[in-house]
Motif scaffolding. Structure first.
Motif, short mmCIF file in Angstrom:
data_model
loop_
_atom_site.label_atom_id
_atom_site.label_comp_id
_atom_site.label_asym_id
_atom_site.label_seq_id
_atom_site.Cartn_x
_atom_site.Cartn_y
_atom_site.Cartn_z
N LEU A 1 2.39 1.74 -3.41
CA LEU A 1 1.42 2.24 -4.39
C LEU A 1 1.14 3.73 -4.17
O LEU A 1 1.03 4.50 -5.13
N LEU A 2 1.04 4.12 -2.88
CA LEU A 2 0.78 5.53 -2.57
C LEU A 2 1.92 6.41 -3.08
O LEU A 2 1.69 7.44 -3.73
N ILE A 3 3.16 5.98 -2.82
CA ILE A 3 4.32 6.76 -3.27
C ILE A 3 4.34 6.81 -4.79
O ILE A 3 4.65 7.84 -5.39
N ARG A 4 3.95 5.71 -5.43
CA ARG A 4 3.94 5.68 -6.89
C ARG A 4 2.89 6.65 -7.43
O ARG A 4 3.11 7.37 -8.40
N GLN A 5 1.73 6.67 -6.78
CA GLN A 5 0.65 7.56 -7.23
C GLN A 5 1.06 9.02 -7.13
O GLN A 5 0.65 9.85 -7.92
N THR A 6 1.88 9.35 -6.10
CA THR A 6 2.30 10.74 -5.92
C THR A 6 3.62 11.04 -6.63
O THR A 6 4.26 12.04 -6.34
N GLY B 1 0.82 -1.22 0.00
CA GLY B 1 0.00 0.00 0.00
C GLY B 1 0.85 1.26 0.00
O GLY B 1 0.59 2.20 -0.76
N THR B 2 1.89 1.28 0.85
CA THR B 2 2.77 2.45 0.88
C THR B 2 3.44 2.66 -0.47
O THR B 2 3.52 3.78 -0.97
N ALA C 1 7.79 5.02 -9.13
CA ALA C 1 7.46 6.34 -8.62
C ALA C 1 8.57 7.33 -8.93
O ALA C 1 8.33 8.51 -9.17
#
Lengths: 277, 185
Positions: free
Chosen positions: A26-31, A23-24, B81
Motif C-alpha cells: 500500500l505504501l509503494i502504491r501511495q508513492t 502495508g508495504t 503503483a
C-alpha cells in the motif's frame, strides 16, 4: 484470553508477515512506485545512450523551409507583441531519456529519467522531435511518468490548422488517435495538419500533433477523423520536457492537472485522471 | 554459493525465516524492476510478459487458497503503483492466486514445467479479462475498443508469459523446496 494466546502462537508470525507485506504494498502504491522507479533509473543509467545530435539537414529545400519558418515565427511574435498578446519567452526544455515503458498492457505510459530534481513537474508537457508526446502524471526525485497521447484516457483539444475546425482528440493505441469534431460539417481533408487548440487546458496551443489519415463524416453523434501522430511514439528514446512557466499557467484556463477544472472546457470535463488516488 | 548459504543457515538456524522471506521479497522486487523494461526477445508487438502474474502462479501452485489470494492482492497493489490505481490489478491477481491454488493439477498433468506454463497461459487470459471488465464498468473508453484490444492483449500476454514462466518458476521453486526440506529436517 487463552484462545487468543493460542491463536497468536499458531498464526502470529503469518499474520504479522501478511500485514507487513500488504502495508508495504500500500505504501509503494501511495508513492506511485517511487522506490522502484528510482532503483530502476539507477540500474539503467549505465546503459543509456547519448542523445543524438539534431540531424544537420543538407537538403537545400529543407533549409529554405526552416529559414522561412523562423522568419514567419518571428513575424508572428512581433504581431502578437503589437496586439499586446505576447506570451512570455519560450521556456527552456529539459532533455530526458526514456528509461521504461508501461508496466502493464492497458496503459500507454513511458518513464523518463529526469525528475523533480531537474525541474520536471506534474503536468509538464512532453515533446519529441516530431510533435507532442504526452503529459507528466507523476514525478519522483529522478524519474517521471508520462501519459502518452495514444492512451485512450488522454484527451486533448485539437484544431485543424488549415480550416481552424476544432475537436477533441483521444488516443487509440499504437500511433493513432481519433478526433471528434464539435461541428456537424467540419472542413477537414486527408493530410491536414492537426495542432493543439487554444481550448486545451493542459497543452499550450499551436503544438503540432499529427496528420489526418481518414475522415468519417457520417459517424454519429459527431463526425470523426483518425489521425496519425507525428511523434514516433512507439520508438521514443529521448524526449524534451517543458515545465509550465508561470506566465503560461496564467493564460491557461485550467492549469491544475489532477483536479476537475473549475471552468471545465468541453473536451476535458470527462477525463479521468489516472493518478488521482 | 548455495553451499555457503547452507552452512550459514546451519550455523544460525534463527536466521532461516528471515533469509527465506528476504529472498522471496527480493524476487518480487526483481519482477517489479523488469516490468517497465522491454528487452529484446521479451516483446511481442509492444507487449511484454506479465512477470507479476507468473510470480503469483509460481507462488500459489503449491500453497493454500488464502496464501495465493493474499500474494495476488499484494502484487496487484504493487502493479497499481507502477501504472495507475484504477482499475486495480489487485482483484485480477488475487483471483488468479486463489484459482491457481485450488487447481488440482496433479490430476491432469504430471510434468511441473509444462503444467505451470499451461496454468500461466490460462491465468493470463483470466487476468486480462477481469481488467477489461473493470474498464467496461468504469467508462471513458468505448466497449468496442476495450474488447477488441482485449483479444489482442490477452493472447499476446498469455503466449509470452507462458513461454517465460519457467524463468521465474524454476529458481523460486528450487528455493522454496530447499527451505521446505530443511523445515522437515
Amino acid at each position: 484470553m487463552f484462545a487468543l494466546r493460542r491463536w497468536w502462537d499458531r498464526y502470529g508470525i503469518q499474520a504479522t508477515l501478511t500485514s507487513v507485506a500488504i502495508g508495504t504494498a500500500l505504501l509503494i502504491r501511495q508513492t506511485h512506485g517511487g522506490v522502484v522507479l528510482e532503483t530502476y533509473q539507477w540500474l539503467t543509467r549505465p546503459f543509456l545512450s547519448k542523445p543524438a545530435p539534431p540531424a544537420q539537414s543538407s537538403n537545400p529545400e529543407m533549409l529554405e523551409l526552416q529559414e522561412r519558418l523562423i522568419e514567419l515565427e518571428s513575424k508572428n511574435q512581433r504581431l502578437e507583441e503589437l496586439l499586446g498578446f505576447a506570451q512570455s519567452a519560450k521556456a527552456k526544455g529539459i532533455t530526458a531519456p526514456v528509461i521504461g515503458r508501461s508496466a502493464d498492457h492497458w496503459w500507454q505510459q513511458i518513464s523518463l529519467g529526469r525528475g523533480a530534481q531537474d525541474g520536471v513537474e506534474t503536468g509538464s508537457v512532453v515533446r519529441s522531435p516530431g510533435g507532442v508526446v504526452g503529459r507528466v502524471t507523476s514525478v519522483t526525485a529522478r524519474t517521471s511518468r508520462v501519459l502518452l497521447l495514444s492512451d485512450p484516457t488522454s484527451r486533448v483539444g485539437v484544431m485543424i490548422s488549415r480550416s481552424r475546425a476544432m475537436g477533441s482528440m483521444r488516443g487509440n493505441l499504437g500511433n493513432r488517435a481519433v478526433i471528434e469534431f464539435y461541428e456537424k460539417n467540419p472542413d477537414v481533408r486527408r493530410g491536414d495538419v492537426v495542432t493543439t487548440s487554444s481550448l486545451s487546458g493542459r497543452f499550450p496551443s499551436g503544438l503540432p500533433v499529427g496528420r489526418i489519415e481518414s475522415v468519417d463524416t457520417a459517424k454519429s453523434p459527431a463526425p470523426e477523423a483518425v489521425i496519425e501522430l507525428s511523434a514516433p511514439i512507439g520508438a521514443l528514446e529521448w524526449a524534451i520536457v517543458y515545465p509550465k512557466s508561470p506566465g503560461e499557467a496564467e493564460s491557461l484556463p485550467a492549469p491544475a492537472p489532477s483536479d476537475v477544472p473549475a471552468s471545465p472546457t468541453p473536451e476535458e470535463s470527462s477525463t479521468p485522471s489516472p493518478t488521482a488516488p | 554459493m548455495s553451499q555457503a548459504l547452507d552452512n550459514f543457515i546451519e550455523q544460525y538456524p534463527a536466521s532461516r525465516p528471515f533469509i527465506n522471506w528476504g529472498v522471496t521479497a527480493g524476487s518480487v522486487f526483481l519482477c517489479l524492476l523488469i516490468l517497465p523494461a522491454r528487452l529484446p526477445g521479451m516483446e511481442l508487438a509492444g507487449i511484454s510478459p506479465n512477470w507479476l502474474l507468473i510470480w503469483v502462479v509460481a507462488w500459489s501452485v503449491k500453497r493454500t487458497l488464502w496464501q495465493g489470494a493474499i500474494a495476488g492482492l499484494v502484487l496487484g497493489l504493487l502493479q497499481d503503483a507502477m501504472t495507475a490505481p484504477f482499475p486495480t490489478h489487485a482483484i485480477s491477481l488475487a483471483i488468479v492466486g486463489a484459482v491457481t491454488a485450488r487447481l488440482q493439477k496433479q490430476r491432469y498433468v504430471q510434468e511441473d514445467f509444462i503444467s505451470v506454463a499451461l496454468i500461466v497461459f490460462g491465468m493470463a487470459v483470466v487476468a486480462e479479462t477481469i481488467i477489461a471488465i473493470q474498464f467496461s464498468f468504469e467508462g471513458g473508453r468505448s466497449l468496442l475498443e476495450i474488447w477488441t484490444y482485449h483479444q489482442f492483449v490477452a493472447l499476446s500476454s498469455a503466449i509470452l508469459s507462458s513461454l517465460w514462466a519457467p524463468v521465474v518458476y524454476f529458481p523460486l521453486n528450487r528455493w522454496w523446496e530447499s527451505m521446505g526440506q530443511s523445515d522437515s529436517i
